[in-house]
Design a protein around this motif. Structure first.
Motif, mmCIF file in Angstrom:
data_model
loop_
_atom_site.group_PDB
_atom_site.id
_atom_site.type_symbol
_atom_site.label_atom_id
_atom_site.label_comp_id
_atom_site.label_asym_id
_atom_site.label_seq_id
_atom_site.Cartn_x
_atom_site.Cartn_y
_atom_site.Cartn_z
ATOM 1 N N GLN A 33 -34.034 49.582 19.049
ATOM 2 C CA GLN A 33 -34.975 49.333 17.968
ATOM 3 C C GLN A 33 -36.354 49.893 18.312
ATOM 4 O O GLN A 33 -36.662 50.125 19.466
ATOM 5 C CB GLN A 33 -35.106 47.835 17.684
ATOM 6 N N LEU A 80 -30.274 48.270 5.211
ATOM 7 C CA LEU A 80 -29.671 46.996 4.834
ATOM 8 C C LEU A 80 -29.517 46.940 3.324
ATOM 9 O O LEU A 80 -30.493 47.130 2.593
ATOM 10 C CB LEU A 80 -30.544 45.837 5.319
ATOM 11 N N TYR A 91 -32.369 49.041 9.900
ATOM 12 C CA TYR A 91 -30.974 48.621 10.003
ATOM 13 C C TYR A 91 -30.067 49.842 10.023
ATOM 14 O O TYR A 91 -30.189 50.744 9.201
ATOM 15 C CB TYR A 91 -30.606 47.735 8.803
ATOM 16 N N ILE A 104 -30.526 45.971 14.505
ATOM 17 C CA ILE A 104 -31.419 45.304 13.566
ATOM 18 C C ILE A 104 -32.828 45.229 14.151
ATOM 19 O O ILE A 104 -33.012 44.808 15.298
ATOM 20 C CB ILE A 104 -30.913 43.878 13.280
ATOM 21 N N LEU A 106 -35.719 43.311 12.720
ATOM 22 C CA LEU A 106 -36.173 42.415 11.677
ATOM 23 C C LEU A 106 -37.699 42.383 11.645
ATOM 24 O O LEU A 106 -38.344 42.454 12.689
ATOM 25 C CB LEU A 106 -35.604 41.028 11.943
ATOM 26 N N LEU A 127 -30.004 39.798 4.633
ATOM 27 C CA LEU A 127 -29.084 39.891 5.769
ATOM 28 C C LEU A 127 -27.984 38.843 5.679
ATOM 29 O O LEU A 127 -26.833 39.108 6.038
ATOM 30 C CB LEU A 127 -29.864 39.738 7.078
ATOM 31 N N LEU A 143 -23.894 41.811 15.445
ATOM 32 C CA LEU A 143 -25.185 42.110 14.833
ATOM 33 C C LEU A 143 -26.242 41.897 15.905
ATOM 34 O O LEU A 143 -26.587 40.757 16.238
ATOM 35 C CB LEU A 143 -25.444 41.192 13.638
ATOM 36 N N TYR A 147 -34.693 40.299 16.423
ATOM 37 C CA TYR A 147 -34.733 39.456 15.229
ATOM 38 C C TYR A 147 -36.126 38.892 14.944
ATOM 39 O O TYR A 147 -36.363 38.321 13.886
ATOM 40 C CB TYR A 147 -33.745 38.300 15.369
#
Length: 255
Positions: A33, A80, A91, A104, A106, A127, A143, A147
């Motif tokens: 990420q 997403l 995503y 992910i 977030l 999600l 997943l 987050y």
């Protein structure tokens, strides 16, 4: 299958650390990420030289997610579902050796309350039904990612100080619990119930050296994946290196 997630906080800035860690740790699948680069600027040569395939969903300067795998990466989905107007690259989902994986990133959501927090909650609200659909399909999936949620007070070094932060506010935690209540398993917490184990330490005020961190990077497993869970951990070594990301890898092994 060893699966890891890591917010690298700029893949270009952390490339030497990423290359070193991939060579030493040898994960089969890596969910990255905060690439902070467009797809064409991703360090393809360096990653391929280590024996990894990759799929990216990049964005200039901000965000960006990727999947690295030693095996072929198939059926790639970028973005997403649920809001075609959302252009932030947060995503990416694909299949590796029969396991569906998603990287992910977030939204952080600060300052909260505010527009950024509203976006975070709306993103989580998208999600949840997506994860429910994957569960209904009885897929084996993981997943993983940043987050930006500390699930409980056990996951933050100072719960009182962080109580009003977007990462710890009750609305964020409630949506994270909703994911778990769908039937997902937090891989690390399933095998490590002890409190105050962290995956992120801010650069300021000596947080790393005092172990004042947060656990905000998670691998959530479908029941089919959880049945195969053998090991899970947090690899702190990369956080202690020169020019480190403020996050460190979280990993699990599936039989």
């Amino acid at each position: 299958m060893k699966i890891a997630t890591w917010n690298v906080n700029s893949v270009k800035a952390r490339l030497p650390n990423l290359v070193q860690w991939l060579g030493e740790f040898q994960p089969d699948v890596v969910l990255l990420q905060e690439l902070k680069c467009v797809d064409d600027a991703f360090p393809a040569t360096e990653i391929e030289d280590l024996g990894y395939n990759f799929a990216t969903h990049g964005q200039k300067t901000y965000n960006g997610v990727a999947i690295l795998a030693k095996s072929p990466i198939e059926d790639i989905v970028r973005g997403l579902p649920g809001n075609p107007d959302d252009l932030q690259s947060r995503y990416i989902e694909a299949t590796v050796e029969g396991v569906r994986v998603a990287s992910i990133y977030l939204p952080n959501g600060n300052p909260a309350p505010g527009d950024k927090y509203d976006y975070k909650l709306a993103w989580m609200d998208r999600l949840v039904p997506h994860a429910r659909g994957m569960l209904d399909a009885e897929e084996t999936f993981v997943l993983g990612g940043d987050y930006n949620v500390c699930p409980t007070d056990d996951d933050v070094y100072d719960p009182v100080k962080w109580a009003d932060d977007a990462l710890c506010r009750p609305e964020s935690r409630a949506r994270f619990r909703t994911l778990l209540h769908l039937g997902l398993t937090d891989a690390f917490r399933a095998l490590h119930p002890e409190p105050h184990q962290y995956s992120y330490w801010d650069y300021v005020q000596g947080r790393w050296y005092r172990d004042e961190g947060l656990r905000i990077d998670h691998l959530l497993l479908s029941p089919q994946a959880a049945d195969r869970l053998q090991e899970a951990g947090i690899d702190k070594d990369p956080r202690g290196r020169e020019r480190a990301s403020d996050h460190t890898p979280v990993w699990c092994t599936l039989a």
